[in-house]
Structure formats: structure tokens, C-alpha cells
Design an enzyme around this catalytic site. Structure first.
Site, PDB file in Angstrom:
ATOM      1  N   HIS A  76       1.148  -1.441   0.240  1.00  0.00           N
ATOM      2  CA  HIS A  76       0.224   0.421   0.313  1.00  0.00           C
ATOM      3  C   HIS A  76       0.812   1.557  -0.217  1.00  0.00           C
ATOM      4  O   HIS A  76       0.455   2.148  -0.050  1.00  0.00           O
ATOM      5  CB  HIS A  76      -1.086  -0.501   1.175  1.00  0.00           C
TER       6      HIS A  76
HETATM    7  C1  UD1 Z   1      -2.222   5.406   6.028  1.00  0.00           C
HETATM    8  C2  UD1 Z   1      -0.680   5.742   6.558  1.00  0.00           C
HETATM    9  C3  UD1 Z   1       0.246   5.040   6.647  1.00  0.00           C
HETATM   10  C4  UD1 Z   1      -0.438   2.919   6.859  1.00  0.00           C
HETATM   11  C5  UD1 Z   1      -1.744   3.051   6.310  1.00  0.00           C
HETATM   12  C6  UD1 Z   1      -2.332   1.571   7.039  1.00  0.00           C
HETATM   13  C7  UD1 Z   1      -1.299   8.422   5.892  1.00  0.00           C
HETATM   14  C8  UD1 Z   1      -0.382   8.644   5.449  1.00  0.00           C
HETATM   15  N1  UD1 Z   1      -0.463   6.916   5.436  1.00  0.00           N
HETATM   16  O1  UD1 Z   1      -2.318   5.143   4.522  1.00  0.00           O
HETATM   17  O2  UD1 Z   1       1.526   5.419   6.624  1.00  0.00           O
HETATM   18  O3  UD1 Z   1       0.569   2.482   6.360  1.00  0.00           O
HETATM   19  O4  UD1 Z   1      -3.023   3.540   6.524  1.00  0.00           O
HETATM   20  O5  UD1 Z   1      -3.125   1.060   6.297  1.00  0.00           O
HETATM   21  O6  UD1 Z   1      -1.347   8.746   7.394  1.00  0.00           O
HETATM   22  N2  UD1 Z   1      -9.742   4.652   1.638  1.00  0.00           N
HETATM   23  C9  UD1 Z   1     -11.059   3.649   1.383  1.00  0.00           C
HETATM   24  N3  UD1 Z   1     -11.431   3.252   2.518  1.00  0.00           N
HETATM   25  C10 UD1 Z   1     -11.288   3.160   3.795  1.00  0.00           C
HETATM   26  C11 UD1 Z   1      -9.547   3.652   4.304  1.00  0.00           C
HETATM   27  C12 UD1 Z   1      -9.191   4.499   3.177  1.00  0.00           C
HETATM   28  O7  UD1 Z   1     -10.800   4.429   0.282  1.00  0.00           O
HETATM   29  O8  UD1 Z   1     -11.033   2.720   5.440  1.00  0.00           O
HETATM   30  C13 UD1 Z   1      -9.047   5.319   0.780  1.00  0.00           C
HETATM   31  C14 UD1 Z   1      -8.850   6.766   0.932  1.00  0.00           C
HETATM   32  O9  UD1 Z   1      -9.905   7.331   0.280  1.00  0.00           O
HETATM   33  C15 UD1 Z   1      -8.095   6.899   0.371  1.00  0.00           C
HETATM   34  C16 UD1 Z   1      -7.340   5.869   0.373  1.00  0.00           C
HETATM   35  O10 UD1 Z   1      -7.732   4.607   0.566  1.00  0.00           O
HETATM   36  O11 UD1 Z   1      -7.714   7.517  -1.183  1.00  0.00           O
HETATM   37  C17 UD1 Z   1      -5.443   5.566   1.247  1.00  0.00           C
HETATM   38  O12 UD1 Z   1      -6.166   6.757   2.247  1.00  0.00           O
HETATM   39  P1  UD1 Z   1      -4.931   7.294   3.174  1.00  0.00           P
HETATM   40  O13 UD1 Z   1      -5.463   6.270   4.366  1.00  0.00           O
HETATM   41  O14 UD1 Z   1      -5.046   8.684   2.823  1.00  0.00           O
HETATM   42  O15 UD1 Z   1      -4.161   6.245   3.237  1.00  0.00           O
HETATM   43  P2  UD1 Z   1      -3.323   4.533   3.242  1.00  0.00           P
HETATM   44  O16 UD1 Z   1      -2.450   4.859   1.992  1.00  0.00           O
HETATM   45  O17 UD1 Z   1      -4.215   3.922   4.141  1.00  0.00           O
HETATM   46  N1  UDP Z   2      -3.608  -6.738   8.346  1.00  0.00           N
HETATM   47  C1  UDP Z   2      -4.489  -7.230   9.036  1.00  0.00           C
HETATM   48  N2  UDP Z   2      -5.312  -7.348   7.584  1.00  0.00           N
HETATM   49  C2  UDP Z   2      -4.577  -7.256   6.600  1.00  0.00           C
HETATM   50  C3  UDP Z   2      -3.904  -6.271   6.765  1.00  0.00           C
HETATM   51  C4  UDP Z   2      -3.385  -5.953   7.334  1.00  0.00           C
HETATM   52  O1  UDP Z   2      -5.103  -7.123   9.850  1.00  0.00           O
HETATM   53  O2  UDP Z   2      -6.077  -7.402   5.740  1.00  0.00           O
HETATM   54  C5  UDP Z   2      -3.102  -5.733  10.064  1.00  0.00           C
HETATM   55  C6  UDP Z   2      -0.824  -6.575  10.158  1.00  0.00           C
HETATM   56  O3  UDP Z   2      -1.478  -7.584  10.246  1.00  0.00           O
HETATM   57  C7  UDP Z   2      -0.754  -5.266  11.265  1.00  0.00           C
HETATM   58  C8  UDP Z   2      -1.971  -4.113  10.714  1.00  0.00           C
HETATM   59  O4  UDP Z   2      -2.704  -4.397  10.173  1.00  0.00           O
HETATM   60  O5  UDP Z   2      -1.169  -5.760  12.923  1.00  0.00           O
HETATM   61  C9  UDP Z   2      -0.687  -3.273   9.588  1.00  0.00           C
HETATM   62  O6  UDP Z   2      -1.174  -2.666   8.873  1.00  0.00           O
HETATM   63  P1  UDP Z   2      -1.351  -2.403   7.650  1.00  0.00           P
HETATM   64  O7  UDP Z   2       0.004  -2.411   6.352  1.00  0.00           O
HETATM   65  O8  UDP Z   2      -2.121  -0.968   6.701  1.00  0.00           O
HETATM   66  O9  UDP Z   2       0.303  -0.537   8.149  1.00  0.00           O
HETATM   67  P2  UDP Z   2       1.743  -0.588   8.249  1.00  0.00           P
HETATM   68  O10 UDP Z   2       2.483  -1.070   9.817  1.00  0.00           O
HETATM   69  O11 UDP Z   2       1.953  -0.366   6.990  1.00  0.00           O
HETATM   70  O12 UDP Z   2       1.260   1.087   9.071  1.00  0.00           O
END
Ligand code: UD1
Ligand code: UDP
Length: 364
Positions: free
Chosen positions: A207
Site C-alpha cells: 500500500h
Molecule cells: C495510511 C497511512 C500509512 C499507513 C496506512 C495503513 C498516512 C499518510 N498514511 O495510508 O502510513 O501505513 O494508512 O494502512 O496517514 N480508503 C478507503 N477505505 C478505507 C481507508 C482508505 O477507501 O477504509 C481509501 C481513501 O479514501 C484514500 C486511500 O484509500 O483514497 C488512502 O487512504 P489514506 O488513509 O489517505 O492512506 P493509506 O494509504 O491508507
Molecule cells: N493487517 C490485517 N489485515 C490485512 C492486512 C494487514 O489485519 O488484510 C494488519 C497487519 O497484520 C498489521 C496491520 O494490519 O497488524 C498493519 O497495517 P498496515 O500494513 O495497513 O499499516 P502499516 O503497518 O504499514 O502502517
């Protein structure tokens, strides 16, 4: 009565704060713990599912901010959180991790003169092109309690001039959650349900914007996974950011059925999937740590990691972003060239208890 307010917003935050919320129950006569969810992540499978599985209390406040540009998202959280903090008047705000919700909450609380505790302080990738690195640096600068998960965090904070009496090496609350759910993880029937042979499949998650926001990079990544899927069954639970890009770049039709794409998974099934995998390939922060704890081989598709203990002590292999190198590293591991790992110091399931105790015993 001490009032403590934790701010969470994204998937890894929920997993990191669950044991902290639990640890404060022991002090319920002296402290009230309140939870505020910013709504940064909002899909059921990115948010609610973890509250249910980890038996977390429902958030006392939900800001419902959703997605948007960094500025939009951060600003919306700040505006709404300022009101919550003005109403609640907490004695301390706890922020876990490095997401935009962490940054926004730190900025608001610090300007309101509220002490801040950062859970997972001091990690540094030394790569400011990552939004998380900016979030970590700013949060650490304004925090009063810096709770550190690994030795590198202590060194980084000292190098940045942080006073020793603010830094606490406590271990890793994400590992607390894993430790306390390990029996459920081991007995979860997910591999059977998915028809997988334990020890003979690969799990992938991606991601990071650097891997999935650029059409060429994402195409190359998917092509590499398709090649590996010829060697082993490959399961890929897809993050919403990645799904949006697969669709908008028109890549959906290029993905054969051999690659098992799924929706984001719940915590217990996902951890169980990793527990019995031969190899995990990822760009996640938390997953590097969880695979190290479980002794599962992990390839991190990034140029750097803010979690060097997973390389030095654990089972993580940092191989960069060349897909040829990732594929070669994967083939080596599938061929039996694996790395023995150990569990890092203080990753013992007790980090949140240490955090609660330090906060409660502190004079402020
Ligand atoms: C965010 C964090 C990242 C973390 C990740 C964990 C920031 C800058 N980034 O990235 O550090 O590793 O979460 O997963 O805070 N979206 C959905 N549904 C959801 C969530 C997100 O559709 O439930 C979509 C949002 O609308 C957006 C995109 O996914 O278009 C990204 O979401 P966003 O929270 O901005 O950043 P992540 O890539 O999830
Ligand atoms: N995780 C989960 N389901 C998934 C993918 C990840 O429960 O399908 C859990 C993972 O094991 C860890 C956390 O989500 O506990 C990590 O989240 P993510 O990779 O989104 O964020 P990051 O750690 O990179 O910020």
C-alpha cells in the site's frame, strides 16, 4: 482522576492501541481512558472489524474525516479534534504510530498545551519522501513521553537531542496484541478454509504510495507477483489504496486467477495466514515486525526501513524496489535459503502495561 485521551485513525493504530486501552483498565479508579477515532480509515474491514475482534471499547468520539489530500485530511482532523479536546480537557493525549491522524493530533494537542505520549517513537527511515517520516519527526518533537519499541529508536532520539528523561524503552504494543491473541491465531481455520497447504504459500500486501501510486511501478509489482504465483499459491489481501489504483490503471484484466486477491482481512485470520506462510512479501511497517515475532521469512519491498531490528535480529530481508531482486530473493527463500531470527528485546507482550504504569506514576 487523570483523563487520558488516545487518538486513532488508521488500521495499524487500532492494533497498537488495543492493549493500551486494556492496560488502563487496571487504573480505572485513578484514570479515565477515552478513545477518539478520526475516521481516516472507514471501511468496515479497515476499522470496525478490529474493534470487534480485539474487543476494544467503542470510540467515545468519531470525527468521520475520511480520505483526501494530506493537507485536507490533516486539517479536517485538526479542526474537529480541537473541539473534542476543548470539551474533554484531557491531562494527556496518546498518539500511536506515524499516520496523518498521529500528526494532526500531536499538532493540536501541543498548541493547546496538553502533554503528549507517542507510542512507537524514534523510528526513522531517514527518507523524507515518505509521509510517515514527516509525521514521526514532528510528533516526536512535540511529545513529552517517547515510548520506544527498539534500540534504534533510542539512538535516533538521542542523536536529535531529546532529553533522556522523556525517552522510555518499553517494547512494542503491536506485538502485545499478537502475543495475547496467539492461541486464536494458531488455531484459526483460515488456511483450511482457503484450501492452502501450510508452509507452502506466499502472502503479499502492498500500500505504499511509492509502490502502488505509479502505474509503471504497480504493473511491474503485479507482474512479479504473477510470476511467483506460478511457483506457490500467492494470497494478496488488497488495501483500498491499491485496489483503487489497480482499477484506475486498468490492471484488473491483467491479473490471472492464480493470484488470489482478497479483500482486506480481519486481524486473526490475517495473522494466521502469515503464521503458516512460507514467505511474506510486503511494504507494510507493522508486518515486518509481526513476521519477525512469528519467525516467518519476510521480504520488504522498500529502499529502507525504520524498523532495522527486524533486519538485524529478525527474519526480515530488505531487498529494495527492483522487481528482479525481489523475485530472486523470493526464489532463494523458497529454495530453502532462509534467515534464522530471534524475538527483539522487550517484545514480550507487556509494553502497554509498562506504558500505563509510567504514565500513572509520573508526577505531572
Ligand atoms: C495510511 C497511512 C500509512 C499507513 C496506512 C495503513 C498516512 C499518510 N498514511 O495510508 O502510513 O501505513 O494508512 O494502512 O496517514 N480508503 C478507503 N477505505 C478505507 C481507508 C482508505 O477507501 O477504509 C481509501 C481513501 O479514501 C484514500 C486511500 O484509500 O483514497 C488512502 O487512504 P489514506 O488513509 O489517505 O492512506 P493509506 O494509504 O491508507
Ligand atoms: N493487517 C490485517 N489485515 C490485512 C492486512 C494487514 O489485519 O488484510 C494488519 C497487519 O497484520 C498489521 C496491520 O494490519 O497488524 C498493519 O497495517 P498496515 O500494513 O495497513 O499499516 P502499516 O503497518 O504499514 O502502517
Amino acid at each position: 482522576m487523570k483523563k487520558i485521551l488516545s487518538v486513532v485513525g488508521a488500521r495499524p493504530n487500532f492494533i497498537k492501541i488495543a492493549p493500551v486501552a486494556k492496560a488502563f483498565k487496571k487504573y480505572r479508579k485513578e484514570a479515565k481512558h477515552i478513545l477518539c477515532h478520526t475516521g481516516q480509515h472507514f471501511d468496515k474491514r479497515m476499522s470496525e472489524i478490529f474493534f470487534d475482534e480485539l474487543q476494544m471499547p467503542k470510540p467515545d468520539h468519531h470525527l468521520g474525516v475520511g480520505g483526501g489530500s494530506h493537507a485536507e485530511q490533516t486539517a479536517r482532523i485538526m479542526l474537529k479534534l480541537e473541539q473534542v479536546l476543548a470539551d474533554e480537557q484531557p491531562d494527556l493525549v496518546i498518539v500511536p504510530g506515524d499516520v496523518n491522524s498521529t500528526l494532526a493530533a500531536s499538532l493540536v494537542a501541543s498548541k493547546m498545551g496538553i502533554p503528549i505520549a507517542h507510542v512507537e517513537a524514534g523510528l526513522r527511515s531517514f527518507d523524507k519522501t515518505m509521509p510517515e517520516e514527516i509525521n514521526r519527526i514532528v510528533t516526536d518533537v512535540v511529545s513529552d513521553f517517547l515510548f520506544v519499541t527498539e534500540h534504534s529508536g533510542m539512538h535516533n532520539l538521542r542523536d536529535e537531542g531529546v532529553e533522556d528523561d522523556k525517552i522510555f524503552f518499553v517494547g512494542n504494543t503491536m506485538i502485545d496484541t499478537l502475543e495475547s491473541n496467539y492461541d486464536a491465531v494458531e488455531s484459526c481455520p483460515i488456511t483450511k478454509e482457503m484450501g492452502l497447504t501450510q508452509g507452502k504459500y506466499i502472502v503479499a500486501t502492498f500500500h505504499r504510495p511509492s509502490n502502488v501510486d505509479d502505474r509503471e511501478n504497480l504493473s511491474a509489482l503485479m507482474a512479479m507477483l504473477v510470476r511467483l504465483a506460478k511457483e506457490r499459491t500467492l494470497v494478496f489481501p488488497v488495501h483500498p489504496r491499491t485496489l483503487k489504483n489497480i482499477e484506475s490503471f486498468g490492471l484488473s484484466d491483467t491479473i490471472p486467477k492464480t493470484l488470489k486477491l482478497t479483500e482486506p482481512m480481519g486481524y486473526i485470520p490475517f495473522l494466521s495466514l502469515m503464521r503458516y506462510a512460507e514467505l511474506v512479501i510486503t511494504d507494510s511497517g507493522g508486518i515486518q515486525e509481526e513476521t519477525t515475532y512469528m519467525g516467518v521469512q519476510c521480504i520488504t519491498v522498500r529502499k529502507n526501513t525504520e524498523r532495522p531490528v527486524t533486519i538485524d535480529v529478525g527474519t526480515n530481508h530488505l531487498v529494495g524496489i527492483s522487481m528482479e531482486k525481489v523475485e530472486k530473493a523470493a526464489m532463494d527463500i523458497l529454495g530453502g535459503v532462509t534467515k534464522p531470527g530471534r524475538i527483539p528485546e522487550l517484545w514480550d507482550g507487556k509494553a502497554a502495561k509498562r506504558i500505563a504504569q509510567i504514565i500513572m506514576e509520573h508526577k505531572k
